[in-house]
Design a protein around this motif. Structure first.
Motif, PDB file in Angstrom:
ATOM      1  N   ASP A   8       0.902  -1.800  -0.001  1.00  0.00           N
ATOM      2  CA  ASP A   8      -0.010  -0.045   0.158  1.00  0.00           C
ATOM      3  C   ASP A   8       0.770   1.543   0.136  1.00  0.00           C
ATOM      4  OD1 ASP A   8       1.058   0.845   2.777  1.00  0.00           O
ATOM      5  OD2 ASP A   8      -0.822   0.282   3.336  1.00  0.00           O
ATOM      6  N   ASP A   9       1.639   1.122  -0.219  1.00  0.00           N
ATOM      7  CA  ASP A   9       2.503   2.173   0.077  1.00  0.00           C
ATOM      8  C   ASP A   9       3.679   2.684  -1.455  1.00  0.00           C
ATOM      9  OD1 ASP A   9       3.024   2.270   3.264  1.00  0.00           O
ATOM     10  OD2 ASP A   9       4.653   1.524   2.905  1.00  0.00           O
ATOM     11  N   SER A  39      -1.448   3.734   1.827  1.00  0.00           N
ATOM     12  CA  SER A  39      -1.764   3.678   3.488  1.00  0.00           C
ATOM     13  C   SER A  39      -2.785   4.155   3.815  1.00  0.00           C
ATOM     14  CB  SER A  39      -0.436   4.452   4.207  1.00  0.00           C
ATOM     15  OG  SER A  39       0.621   3.573   3.787  1.00  0.00           O
ATOM     16  N   ASN A  91       5.186  -3.097   4.695  1.00  0.00           N
ATOM     17  CA  ASN A  91       5.144  -1.784   4.842  1.00  0.00           C
ATOM     18  C   ASN A  91       6.048  -1.263   5.707  1.00  0.00           C
ATOM     19  OD1 ASN A  91       2.668  -0.094   5.050  1.00  0.00           O
ATOM     20  ND2 ASN A  91       2.593  -0.243   7.002  1.00  0.00           N
ATOM     21  N   THR A 105      -1.823  -2.421   3.554  1.00  0.00           N
ATOM     22  CA  THR A 105      -1.394  -4.001   3.238  1.00  0.00           C
ATOM     23  C   THR A 105      -2.007  -5.507   3.566  1.00  0.00           C
ATOM     24  OG1 THR A 105       1.026  -2.160   4.219  1.00  0.00           O
ATOM     25  CG2 THR A 105       1.208  -4.881   4.226  1.00  0.00           C
TER      26      THR A 105
HETATM   27 MN    MN Z   1       1.259   1.845   4.321  1.00  0.00          MN
END
Ligand code: MN
Length: 247
Positions: A8-9, A39, A91, A105
């Motif tokens: 998610d980054d 995020s 993450n 994540t």
């Molecule tokens: Mn993240």
């Protein structure tokens, strides 16, 4: 073995690049990840616009969507194979206790799990990336040592949090349950240049239920925390409690 990796980054984050690098020594790896940091996106799927996929090379794609979008697209339209394993991360920052509800994540791994594929979310507890190599090496060794054995429980969904330190041995882990946090801190109110109030979501609460056996406790004591997750949110006690008088 074929592994799909998301996060998610964003696809350029050091964490996903380190994870993809180490896994490439062991498996055939494809990265499908968000084009920017998402995020906190949780399990959101984008339903109000089409999504575009940009190919960097045969093993890296980015998507203008959420972590769940990435895995969903990869599994149902983009890849010409079904991965044996889905990884998310590494993450930048911990995902423990109630964080798992909000975490993009964990969500990327969950999306794979919902399609019946074993999935593991990796997070490093602190945010400075100083010991990212040790986290990536731990992830590789963990998968090499356990992936065949864990197949008996497939599909499984693991949430793994790795402390931020230089060398982490494979046996320095604890199987844990999720802890719980205090309520989140309040929003931070400010003013935009035109005098309209704006609000920043505040930080999460500190660990509340963090006794022995929880993810918070394991990490606090320097261990890697491995929490097997499930998706059924049913409150079984409340079915029995509310039944009285309703039936
Ligand atoms: Mn993240």
């Amino acid at each position: 073995m074929k592994i799909l990796i998301s996060n998610d980054d964003g696809y350029q984050a050091p964490g996903i690049q380190a994870l993809a690098n180490v896994m490439s020594s062991f498996a055939s790896v494809v990265v499908v990840a968000p084009e920017r940091n998402r995020s906190g996106a949780s399990n959101a799927l984008t339903l109000d616009k089409p999504l575009s996929v940009t190919k960097i090379d045969d093993s890296v794609y980015f998507v203008d969507g959420t972590p769940s979008d990435c895995v969903h697209i990869a599994l149902t339209g983009l890849l010409d194979f079904t991965p044996d394993l889905i990884l998310s991360g590494i993450n930048q920052g911990q995902n423990m206790g109630d964080d798992t509800i909000y975490s993009g994540t964990v969500a990327a791994a969950t999306e794979g799990y919902l399609f019946g594929i074993p999935a593991i979310a990796f997070s490093q507890v602190d945010k400075d990336w100083v010991h990212l190599d040790s986290a990536a090496n731990f992830a590789l060794e963990f998968i090499k040592a356990n992936v065949n054995r864990m197949q008996a429980q497939a599909p499984y969904l693991l949430n793994i949090n790795i402390p931020n330190r230089p060398e982490i041995k494979l046996n320095e882990l604890k199987l844990t349950r999720l802890g719980k946090r205090h309520k989140s801190e309040p929003v931070i109110k400010s003013m935009d240049p035109r005098g309209k109030p704006i609000y920043w979501i505040g930080p999460p609460g500190n660990a509340k239920l963090a006794g022995e056996g929880t993810d918070f406790h394991a990490v606090e004591h320097g261990f890697v925390s491995v929490t097997p997750l499930q998706i059924d949110l049913t409150n079984h006690a409340h079915i029995a409690a509310f039944k009285k008088g309703w039936e």
